[in-house]
Every structure is written in C-alpha cells, then in structure tokens.
Design a protein around this motif. Structure first.
Motif, PDB file in Angstrom:
ATOM      1  N   ALA A   1      58.997 -42.703 -55.123  1.00  0.00           N
ATOM      2  CA  ALA A   1      59.848 -41.807 -55.400  1.00  0.00           C
ATOM      3  C   ALA A   1      60.789 -41.380 -54.249  1.00  0.00           C
ATOM      4  O   ALA A   1      62.149 -41.223 -54.464  1.00  0.00           O
ATOM      5  N   ASP A   2      60.154 -41.411 -53.247  1.00  0.00           N
ATOM      6  CA  ASP A   2      60.980 -40.892 -51.994  1.00  0.00           C
ATOM      7  C   ASP A   2      61.967 -42.113 -51.629  1.00  0.00           C
ATOM      8  O   ASP A   2      63.327 -41.695 -51.153  1.00  0.00           O
ATOM      9  N   LEU A   3      61.655 -43.233 -51.981  1.00  0.00           N
ATOM     10  CA  LEU A   3      62.648 -44.482 -51.781  1.00  0.00           C
ATOM     11  C   LEU A   3      63.937 -44.112 -52.595  1.00  0.00           C
ATOM     12  O   LEU A   3      64.892 -44.393 -52.155  1.00  0.00           O
ATOM     13  N   GLY A   4      63.598 -43.781 -53.734  1.00  0.00           N
ATOM     14  CA  GLY A   4      64.742 -43.645 -54.435  1.00  0.00           C
ATOM     15  C   GLY A   4      65.481 -42.465 -54.118  1.00  0.00           C
ATOM     16  O   GLY A   4      67.012 -42.584 -53.865  1.00  0.00           O
ATOM     17  N   LEU A   5      65.139 -41.543 -53.652  1.00  0.00           N
ATOM     18  CA  LEU A   5      65.806 -40.281 -52.914  1.00  0.00           C
ATOM     19  C   LEU A   5      66.622 -40.784 -51.562  1.00  0.00           C
ATOM     20  O   LEU A   5      67.519 -40.493 -51.256  1.00  0.00           O
ATOM     21  N   LEU A   6      65.849 -41.590 -50.788  1.00  0.00           N
ATOM     22  CA  LEU A   6      66.257 -41.988 -49.440  1.00  0.00           C
ATOM     23  C   LEU A   6      67.663 -43.196 -49.866  1.00  0.00           C
ATOM     24  O   LEU A   6      68.684 -42.763 -49.071  1.00  0.00           O
ATOM     25  N   VAL A   7      67.688 -43.839 -50.871  1.00  0.00           N
ATOM     26  CA  VAL A   7      68.792 -44.715 -51.146  1.00  0.00           C
ATOM     27  C   VAL A   7      70.118 -43.452 -51.282  1.00  0.00           C
ATOM     28  O   VAL A   7      71.030 -43.671 -50.687  1.00  0.00           O
TER      29      VAL A   7
END
Length: 148
Positions: free
Chosen positions: A109-115
C-alpha cells in the motif's frame, strides 16, 4: 520567503494538499469510511510533517555546503527520493497497525503512496519554489570580483 517561515508554510501546504488526495483513495482501497481513512491520512500527514521539517532542514544544510547550489533535475529527484524513502520507513508500521494488515500488505500500500507522492513531491516543490522563490541554500553565490 526564507528561513523557518518558509519551512513551515511549505510543510503545512504540502501535507494538507497531500491528505486531500490520499483520504478518498484509502477509503476506496480498504473499504473504509472517509472519516476512518481521513483520520489515518491525518496521522500519516502529521508523521510526514515532522519528517518533512527534519528532512528539509538537513537537506538544505547539505545543499548550502555544495559547490553547485542550483536545484536542477538531479537535485530535485534526489530530494524527492530521499524524502519519500525515509518516510516509508516511518509509515509502513503505522499503516499496518491502523488498518490491521500485515507489514507486507502495508508495504505494498505504501508503494502506491510512494509512487504518487514521488511525483507529487517533485511537482509541489517545483511549484512552491516558483511561487515563493528557492531557499537561500539553492541560490548561486555571488561571484568574487576579479583581481587586478
């Protein structure tokens, strides 16, 4: 605008605008109410705000000591990557706890936010610098008068 005032205005605007984007996405992705996801977004934003102030202070301290002081593409990408990478280390455990998911799920989920936030950080800071000028740490030093 320079100094502490610049840092506070930059960080607060960045987090408020970011939270407005994130809350509905969290609500949809985790089938939660907007109030629940908004509370999480606020908690994430407050955590990010503290990190923002710390990171930008350290970054500008480093930047002021560089020979080349302009904020070109490479430096802006370094800034965005450093900020978001450090933030991920703070937010993954928080998201896992709040949402009752595993750290692996929180990481995804954080990867999506990171992008999203990588591009958002880049665009926001560029726009902020255009509106309020770059900090003194990113300004060229005046040339020394020629001897003779």
């Amino acid at each position: 605008m320079q100094g502490a005032k610049r840092k506070v205005v930059q960080a607060v605007l960045y987090e408020l605008i970011g939270a407005l984007f994130v809350s509905p996405v969290i609500a949809l992705a985790f089938d939660e109410s907007l109030a629940y996801s908004g509370a999480l977004a606020l908690l994430l934003s407050l955590s990010a705000l503290v990190w923002n102030m710390l990171f930008n202070g350290l970054f500008e301290h480093w930047e002021a000591r560089q020979v080349e002081r302009t904020r070109g593409l490479k430096r802006r990408m370094l800034h965005a990557a450093g900020f978001e990478g450090g933030l991920a280390l703070l937010l993954v455990p928080l998201m896992a706890w709040w949402l009752g998911i595993t750290w692996a799920e929180a990481f995804v989920a954080d990867l999506g936010l990171l992008v999203f936030f990588f591009f958002y950080a880049f665009a926001f800071q560029w726009a902020f610098d255009r509106l309020f000028d770059v900090p003194d740490s990113a300004k060229e030093l005046p040339l020394c008068p020629a001897n003779g």
